[in-house]
Write a protein that holds these residues in place. Structure first.
Motif, PDB file in Angstrom:
ATOM      1  N   ILE A 191     -31.274  23.224  20.722  1.00 14.55           N
ATOM      2  CA  ILE A 191     -30.226  22.811  20.952  1.00 14.55           C
ATOM      3  C   ILE A 191     -29.347  23.984  21.625  1.00 14.55           C
ATOM      4  O   ILE A 191     -28.668  23.854  22.485  1.00 14.55           O
ATOM      5  N   TYR A 192     -29.361  25.246  21.365  1.00 12.69           N
ATOM      6  CA  TYR A 192     -28.682  26.429  21.569  1.00 12.69           C
ATOM      7  C   TYR A 192     -29.508  26.700  22.921  1.00 12.69           C
ATOM      8  O   TYR A 192     -28.583  27.146  24.064  1.00 12.69           O
ATOM      9  N   ARG A 193     -30.659  26.585  23.163  1.00  8.20           N
ATOM     10  CA  ARG A 193     -31.378  27.095  24.649  1.00  8.20           C
ATOM     11  C   ARG A 193     -30.892  25.905  25.404  1.00  8.20           C
ATOM     12  O   ARG A 193     -30.723  26.414  26.770  1.00  8.20           O
ATOM     13  N   GLY A 223     -27.857  26.719  26.943  1.00  5.88           N
ATOM     14  CA  GLY A 223     -27.729  28.304  27.404  1.00  5.88           C
ATOM     15  C   GLY A 223     -27.273  29.559  26.591  1.00  5.88           C
ATOM     16  O   GLY A 223     -26.568  30.289  27.160  1.00  5.88           O
ATOM     17  N   LYS A 224     -27.192  29.250  25.251  1.00  5.99           N
ATOM     18  CA  LYS A 224     -26.589  29.997  24.382  1.00  5.99           C
ATOM     19  C   LYS A 224     -27.512  30.458  23.516  1.00  5.99           C
ATOM     20  O   LYS A 224     -28.603  29.950  23.223  1.00  5.99           O
ATOM     21  N   ARG A 225     -27.311  31.686  22.757  1.00  6.19           N
ATOM     22  CA  ARG A 225     -28.122  32.147  21.815  1.00  6.19           C
ATOM     23  C   ARG A 225     -27.203  32.310  20.156  1.00  6.19           C
ATOM     24  O   ARG A 225     -25.916  32.699  20.482  1.00  6.19           O
ATOM     25  N   PRO A 226     -27.784  31.968  19.108  1.00  5.89           N
ATOM     26  CA  PRO A 226     -26.813  32.087  17.629  1.00  5.89           C
ATOM     27  C   PRO A 226     -26.545  33.721  17.790  1.00  5.89           C
ATOM     28  O   PRO A 226     -27.374  34.461  18.079  1.00  5.89           O
ATOM     29  N   VAL A 227     -25.509  33.866  17.213  1.00  2.00           N
ATOM     30  CA  VAL A 227     -24.994  35.214  16.957  1.00  2.00           C
ATOM     31  C   VAL A 227     -25.298  35.483  15.457  1.00  2.00           C
ATOM     32  O   VAL A 227     -25.929  36.246  14.871  1.00  2.00           O
ATOM     33  N   CYS A 228     -24.330  34.836  14.470  1.00  2.72           N
ATOM     34  CA  CYS A 228     -24.281  35.432  13.116  1.00  2.72           C
ATOM     35  C   CYS A 228     -25.335  34.187  12.336  1.00  2.72           C
ATOM     36  O   CYS A 228     -25.808  34.688  11.153  1.00  2.72           O
ATOM     37  N   GLY A 229     -25.654  33.124  13.039  1.00  2.00           N
ATOM     38  CA  GLY A 229     -26.396  31.826  11.921  1.00  2.00           C
ATOM     39  C   GLY A 229     -25.505  31.168  11.139  1.00  2.00           C
ATOM     40  O   GLY A 229     -26.136  30.379  10.382  1.00  2.00           O
ATOM     41  N   ASN A 230     -24.353  31.343  10.921  1.00  2.00           N
ATOM     42  CA  ASN A 230     -23.554  30.669   9.765  1.00  2.00           C
ATOM     43  C   ASN A 230     -23.317  29.300  10.115  1.00  2.00           C
ATOM     44  O   ASN A 230     -23.365  28.573   9.162  1.00  2.00           O
ATOM     45  N   CYS A 231     -23.614  28.899  11.506  1.00  2.00           N
ATOM     46  CA  CYS A 231     -23.298  27.500  11.828  1.00  2.00           C
ATOM     47  C   CYS A 231     -24.638  26.870  11.864  1.00  2.00           C
ATOM     48  O   CYS A 231     -24.414  25.348  12.147  1.00  2.00           O
ATOM     49  N   MET A 232     -25.773  27.315  11.663  1.00  2.00           N
ATOM     50  CA  MET A 232     -27.016  26.608  11.895  1.00  2.00           C
ATOM     51  C   MET A 232     -27.137  25.425  10.915  1.00  2.00           C
ATOM     52  O   MET A 232     -27.456  24.343  11.341  1.00  2.00           O
TER      53      MET A 232
END
Length: 83
Positions: A35-37, A40-49
């Protein structure tokens, strides 16, 4: 509703990504990373995963009319909507 404040991903962005991926390949294995790819984005902290995964699965299983597609309802709310 903003799902990832680090990258400003909304629930609508997730729904559109799932829809686009399913249109392109109905048998694609959906993951939060995909979904992130797609966005066109990359997860930063991962709290939303966990929330991204829950919305992604909810949308994929029930389509656009799922509880996850209504921004005014929490995706963690298991109570049925009032008719």
């Amino acid at each position: 509703m903003i799902i990832c404040s680090c990258t400003m991903i909304t629930s609508q962005d997730i729904h559109e990504a799932v829809s686009a991926l399913r249109t392109k390949d109905p048998f694609v294995v959906l993951t939060p990373g995909l979904i992130y790819r797609t966005l066109g984005k990359r997860p930063v902290c991962g709290n939303c995963m966990p929330l991204v995964a829950k919305l992604m699965v909810g949308y994929d299983e029930e389509g656009p009319s799922s509880a996850a597609s209504f921004p005014h309802r929490s995706p963690f709310d298991d109570t049925p909507p009032a008719d």
